[in-house]
Design a protein around this motif. Structure first.
Motif, mmCIF file in Angstrom:
data_model
loop_
_atom_site.group_PDB
_atom_site.id
_atom_site.type_symbol
_atom_site.label_atom_id
_atom_site.label_comp_id
_atom_site.label_asym_id
_atom_site.label_seq_id
_atom_site.Cartn_x
_atom_site.Cartn_y
_atom_site.Cartn_z
ATOM 1 N N PHE B 37 -59.216 20.900 5.183
ATOM 2 C CA PHE B 37 -59.674 21.285 3.864
ATOM 3 C C PHE B 37 -58.175 21.744 3.064
ATOM 4 N N VAL B 38 -57.230 22.232 3.782
ATOM 5 C CA VAL B 38 -56.010 22.305 3.286
ATOM 6 C C VAL B 38 -55.258 21.287 2.721
ATOM 7 N N ALA B 39 -55.661 20.122 3.469
ATOM 8 C CA ALA B 39 -55.082 18.474 3.172
ATOM 9 C C ALA B 39 -55.513 18.190 1.872
ATOM 10 N N THR B 40 -56.820 18.653 1.236
ATOM 11 C CA THR B 40 -57.154 18.348 -0.085
ATOM 12 C C THR B 40 -56.339 18.475 -1.111
ATOM 13 N N ILE B 41 -55.085 19.183 -0.788
ATOM 14 C CA ILE B 41 -54.049 19.307 -1.773
ATOM 15 C C ILE B 41 -53.322 18.058 -1.964
ATOM 16 N N LEU B 42 -53.557 17.168 -0.738
ATOM 17 C CA LEU B 42 -52.802 15.645 -1.000
ATOM 18 C C LEU B 42 -53.356 15.045 -1.905
ATOM 19 N N ILE B 43 -54.620 15.089 -2.254
ATOM 20 C CA ILE B 43 -55.317 14.385 -3.252
ATOM 21 C C ILE B 43 -55.159 15.001 -4.653
ATOM 22 N N SER B 44 -55.259 16.164 -4.820
ATOM 23 C CA SER B 44 -54.859 16.821 -6.127
ATOM 24 C C SER B 44 -55.145 18.231 -6.062
ATOM 25 N N GLN B 45 -54.711 19.108 -7.080
ATOM 26 C CA GLN B 45 -54.801 20.629 -7.088
ATOM 27 C C GLN B 45 -56.247 20.805 -7.142
ATOM 28 N N GLU B 46 -56.911 19.992 -8.404
ATOM 29 C CA GLU B 46 -58.218 20.407 -8.689
ATOM 30 C C GLU B 46 -59.097 20.053 -7.448
ATOM 31 N N THR B 47 -59.042 19.268 -6.641
ATOM 32 C CA THR B 47 -59.926 18.817 -5.482
ATOM 33 C C THR B 47 -59.882 20.179 -4.628
ATOM 34 N N PHE B 48 -58.387 20.493 -4.260
ATOM 35 C CA PHE B 48 -58.216 21.640 -3.365
ATOM 36 C C PHE B 48 -58.996 23.151 -4.136
ATOM 37 N N ASN B 49 -58.808 23.065 -5.480
ATOM 38 C CA ASN B 49 -59.391 24.558 -5.948
ATOM 39 C C ASN B 49 -60.899 24.125 -6.076
ATOM 40 N N ARG B 50 -61.240 23.096 -6.321
ATOM 41 C CA ARG B 50 -62.773 22.845 -6.465
ATOM 42 C C ARG B 50 -63.453 23.179 -5.054
ATOM 43 N N LEU B 51 -62.958 22.792 -4.051
ATOM 44 C CA LEU B 51 -63.320 22.788 -2.518
ATOM 45 C C LEU B 51 -63.408 24.533 -2.558
ATOM 46 N N SER B 52 -62.327 25.006 -2.609
ATOM 47 C CA SER B 52 -62.128 26.592 -2.492
ATOM 48 C C SER B 52 -63.254 27.248 -3.321
ATOM 49 N N GLU B 53 -63.355 26.810 -4.568
ATOM 50 C CA GLU B 53 -64.413 27.522 -5.318
ATOM 51 C C GLU B 53 -65.956 27.384 -4.695
ATOM 52 N N PHE B 54 -66.175 26.090 -4.404
ATOM 53 C CA PHE B 54 -67.325 25.738 -3.885
ATOM 54 C C PHE B 54 -67.583 26.732 -2.482
ATOM 55 N N LEU B 55 -66.573 27.040 -1.671
ATOM 56 C CA LEU B 55 -66.737 27.732 -0.409
ATOM 57 C C LEU B 55 -67.143 29.254 -1.006
#
Lengths: 251, 210
Positions: B37-55
């Motif tokens: 999950f943390v490694a989604t930051i490697l893709i983009s900040q948006e992916t990271f935030n979207r995953l976090s918002e989803f959770l």
């Protein structure tokens, strides 16, 4: 490697003479071809120090009495060639077992206790008929029993086990392997409940922490990891299915 | 003897062993998912935030975090029962490990140590995250920039403890041979460490850019 001079540092202590504290004594010896620790110790005793105590009987890795700590690891003196070791060799008696003196320990009492505790004999209700034909067993089972039976009770697995070193009651790999041997044996009529009584606890299968020093140091190269795991799985499967009998309540 | 006789011959030791196994596997599973999950930051900040918002939207973090805390507490108490508590036992274990020079004995000693370290460090980590709620790339980047050394230690001890813990359980239950399991857990641990380190570098860079 030829013509090496070996330096032996040997643990000396005689529990009969507690006034002399444990110390390390140094002996020097010329290495000869094919020399084992067993040969070297005999030579030291004959030529340099008749008071040195150590055990041996068969000198062929069958009796298991010459196990000792050789440069930190439990090994059989008769099976360890000096040319596999550096020229400085440190010898200690096996830990856990009662020290008789110097390198000699009493593994007999420990293993007798183990035999009694695990009731290491075939439990059967049949009476033996010397005239009858021997009962048949499939080859695979016989080989599995034989594999476990190859244990020579040298005590290396116990000495290498961190748990056995701090918990006196722990049966260790030798004990659990012994139980596994009878669990496989179709002639043994003991129920899983009876086995659970002996090894379904911290002293038995569930006391093992999985450090595998037993498996890595067994001079007979017994498949101890798989034996321990087999008993653990059997006991867990049984334990999850059976109802404990109602006990006495203190309060 | 009275107490010993009456408490013996039950299934406590079996249950404790099973709780140690399941809690350990759950925690290792959580840690590895966490790192992905943390490694989604490697893709983009948006992916990271979207995953976090989803959770957050599906209350998964609000259920997940307390659940993991409870499991971790159980694991600490029950797996921790293996750790020798008396000074003499401690001395024996250290002396034994030094004498034997046996890899798996040493990895276990360090597992006990990393376990204790995780107890302290992970508590601080959870406290920092929960008080700095919600989890968004910017908050994480700020935290990471200020406390990268703290997270570096936690990453290493966490992955070490999880990797060898899983290995040891497989060894104890004997479902697979020992050597291949050792390779597999080491490879997973290496991948997780690499992902974690990469995520750390990216987060520190984002934090530095603020």
């Amino acid at each position: 490697m030829a013509d090496r001079e070996l330096t032996f540092e040997i643990f000396r202590y005689n529990p009969q003479k507690p006034e002399i504290k444990p110390y390390m004594q140094t002996y020097k010896l010329k290495e000869t071809p094919g020399m084992t620790i067993f040969v070297a110790l005999n030579q030291i005793r004959e030529e340099q120090d008749p008071s040195l105590m150590f055990d041996f009987v068969c000198r062929a890795a069958i009796c298991g009495s010459c196990a000792m700590i050789i440069n930190g690891r439990p090994k059989l003196a008769c099976k360890t060639l000096t040319n596999t070791l550096p020229s400085k060799i440190k010898l200690f008696p096996l830990p856990v077992f009662k020290l008789i003196g110097d390198l000699s320990v009493d593994t007999g009492t420990w293993f007798r206790h183990l035999s009694l505790k695990t009731e290491a004999w075939v439990h059967t209700s049949k009476t033996f008929d010397p005239k009858a034909q021997e009962e048949r067993m499939d080859n695979e089972t016989a080989l599995r029993i034989y594999e476990a039976e190859r244990c020579i009770e040298c005590g290396c697995c116990i000495a290498g086990c961190a748990t056995a070193n701090i918990r006196d009651e722990f049966l260790g790999a030798a004990g659990i392997n012994r139980v596994a041997r009878f669990m496989i044996d179709p002639r043994d009529e003991r129920t899983p409940a009876e086995y659970f009584e002996v090894v379904g606890c911290e002293e038995g299968a569930f006391g093992c922490m999985g450090l595998m020093a037993c498996d890595d140091n067994c001079p007979m190269e017994l498949p101890l990891q798989m034996q321990l795991a087999y008993v653990r799985r059997k006991m867990a499967a049984y334990g999850l299915g059976y109802k404990a009998t109602q006990g006495v309540k203190l309060a | 003897m009275l107490q010993k006789t009456l408490t013996k011959s039950n299934k406590t030791d079996l249950y404790l062993d099973l709780v140690e196994l399941t809690s350990g596997l759950l925690l290792a599973g959580f840690l590895w998912t966490h790192m992905l999950f943390v490694a989604t930051i490697l893709i983009s900040q948006e992916t990271f935030n979207r995953l976090s918002e989803f959770l957050d939207t599906y209350y998964l973090s609000y259920i997940g975090i307390p659940f993991v805390l409870v499991i971790a507490l159980f694991h600490f108490v029950i797996a921790g029962r293996r750790i020798p508590t008396r000074i003499q036992e401690q001395k024996i274990v250290w002396q034994h490990a030094k004498m034997l020079r046996h890899t798996d004995t040493w990895t276990w000693v360090f597992q006990a140590i990393t376990g204790m370290a995780i107890l302290v460090l992970a508590s601080i980590h959870v406290w920092m995250v929960v008080t700095g709620w919600p989890i968004r790339a910017m908050n994480s980047a700020e935290r990471m920039e200020s406390f990268w050394w703290f997270y570096l230690i936690l990453l290493i001890v966490g992955e070490y403890h999880a990797g060898f813990g899983v290995y040891r359980q497989f060894v104890k239950w004997g479902w697979f041979p020992r050597k291949p399991i050792g390779y597999v857990t080491k490879v997973i641990t290496a991948i997780m460490l690499a992902l974690g380190l990469a995520a750390m570098v990216v987060l520190v860079q984002i934090g530095g850019a603020i």
